[in-house]
Structure formats: C-alpha cells, structure tokens
Design an enzyme around this catalytic site. Sequence first.
Site, PDB file in Angstrom:
ATOM      1  N   ASP A 118       3.515   0.549  -4.090  1.00  0.00           N
ATOM      2  CA  ASP A 118       3.618   0.373  -2.346  1.00  0.00           C
ATOM      3  C   ASP A 118       4.341   1.417  -1.723  1.00  0.00           C
ATOM      4  O   ASP A 118       5.610   1.099  -1.901  1.00  0.00           O
ATOM      5  CB  ASP A 118       3.817  -1.181  -1.897  1.00  0.00           C
ATOM      6  CG  ASP A 118       3.843  -1.391  -0.477  1.00  0.00           C
ATOM      7  OD1 ASP A 118       2.929  -0.918   0.073  1.00  0.00           O
ATOM      8  OD2 ASP A 118       4.678  -2.087  -0.016  1.00  0.00           O
ATOM      9  N   GLU A 155      -1.481   2.536  -2.199  1.00  0.00           N
ATOM     10  CA  GLU A 155      -1.897   2.178  -1.118  1.00  0.00           C
ATOM     11  C   GLU A 155      -2.297   3.547  -0.154  1.00  0.00           C
ATOM     12  O   GLU A 155      -1.437   4.481  -0.383  1.00  0.00           O
ATOM     13  CB  GLU A 155      -1.078   1.451  -0.435  1.00  0.00           C
ATOM     14  CG  GLU A 155      -1.766   0.780   0.940  1.00  0.00           C
ATOM     15  CD  GLU A 155      -1.180  -0.255   1.543  1.00  0.00           C
ATOM     16  OE1 GLU A 155      -0.715  -1.572   1.025  1.00  0.00           O
ATOM     17  OE2 GLU A 155       0.225   0.120   2.567  1.00  0.00           O
ATOM     18  N   ASP A 178       8.006  -6.137  -1.364  1.00  0.00           N
ATOM     19  CA  ASP A 178       7.563  -4.869  -1.683  1.00  0.00           C
ATOM     20  C   ASP A 178       6.890  -5.053  -3.010  1.00  0.00           C
ATOM     21  O   ASP A 178       5.774  -4.305  -3.222  1.00  0.00           O
ATOM     22  CB  ASP A 178       8.467  -3.693  -1.389  1.00  0.00           C
ATOM     23  CG  ASP A 178       9.082  -3.779   0.037  1.00  0.00           C
ATOM     24  OD1 ASP A 178       8.296  -3.321   0.885  1.00  0.00           O
ATOM     25  OD2 ASP A 178      10.267  -4.117   0.167  1.00  0.00           O
TER      26      ASP A 178
END
Length: 199
Positions: free
Chosen positions: A17, A76, A148
């Site tokens: 991420d 992502e 996160d």
Amino acid sequence: MFALFIWSFMAIILGIDPGSRVTGYGIIRQTGRTLEYLGSGAIRTQVEDLPTRLKRIYAGVTEIITQFRPDMFAIEEVFLAKNPNSALKLGQARGTAIVAAVNQNLPVFEYAARLVKQTVTGSGSADKVQVQDMVTRILRLSDKPQADAADALAIAITHAHTIQHSLQVATSAKSTENHEKTTALLRTRYSRGRFRLKI
C-alpha cells in the site's frame, strides 16, 4: 489433474500500500484455497525531502523481498486525488516500490482500491476499519494489523483471489478448444521472475 493442481498451488505474495510517508506491506502464503499470514508492517519515512523518502522506500521494499522471498508483488493502482501535489508524490512512491520489485525479478500486479475493498469486504466503498476487520477474519489473526499494513494485506488477498479465479477458469476450459489459450495466458501472467506456474 487440474483440480489437484489448484489444491497444490503455492505462492508467497507481497502486497504493498504505497505512500510517500508511510508505505504498508503485507506478506501471505497461498496454498490452494488456503491463505496464511507471514508478516506485515509499514515503512515510515519521517523526513522532509522527497528524494530521501523514496530512497528509504526502495531500501525498505528491497529488504522485505530479501527477507520473505515472495513469488509475486501486488500493489494498489494510482487513484485520482484532490490535491495534485499529493497525487504526484504518491505516484513517485508507488513507482519506487515497483522498481524495487522489478529489480528483484518479481512479477508486478496492480489493483484498484475499489476492487480491493470489494474483494475483501464485499463493498467497494468500505472504510479502513472494515478492511482491518475483514483482513483479521480472513487471515485468522489474533490482533488487528495497523491500517496501512491491513490495506497491504488486503491487496495481497485480492491477488490470491485473482489467481484462484484464473485457475478455476483454466480448469473449466480444459475440455474446450480454449484450453490452450487459457493456459498460455496464465503462463504469461504468472510465470515471470522466480515463480513458475506449471499446467
């Protein structure tokens, strides 16, 4: 034979991420339909100048890859941000993480945030708490991972589900004329770097 392959399929997946100040990471092992938690955390870059932050992200991702030796790297996709400057920094952090993976010969896969949320929680508009809760349940964790890290684990889980779906498609296509095309596609998608998909 195909059903047996689906059950015996194994890969270690690193989910990332990205963020210019905090980059979450999560590592899972997929064995057939079973997912196992291996580790998670965050690379924190609490310095002001962007080049130094990017350097630390690169070093951090490289260290994680060296430690866990994943077969696949999932990250992502960039999303549209209201602040162009923030979006630019996020894109640079994301690119740095991808370069670290490519330099280690890892295949890179990208997923939209909405798809990740949909896969893990059933809702593309889920918030971070909902993602944390579902990641904890899916991986049978005793404690919730930090936000996160949970997002990174969700990305890894999404990739694992994508693999599973692809293998099921290949299984159903075995007795059809599309079987050869399907298996060729799977080899192209999953047979780069150290990982090898045998069909």
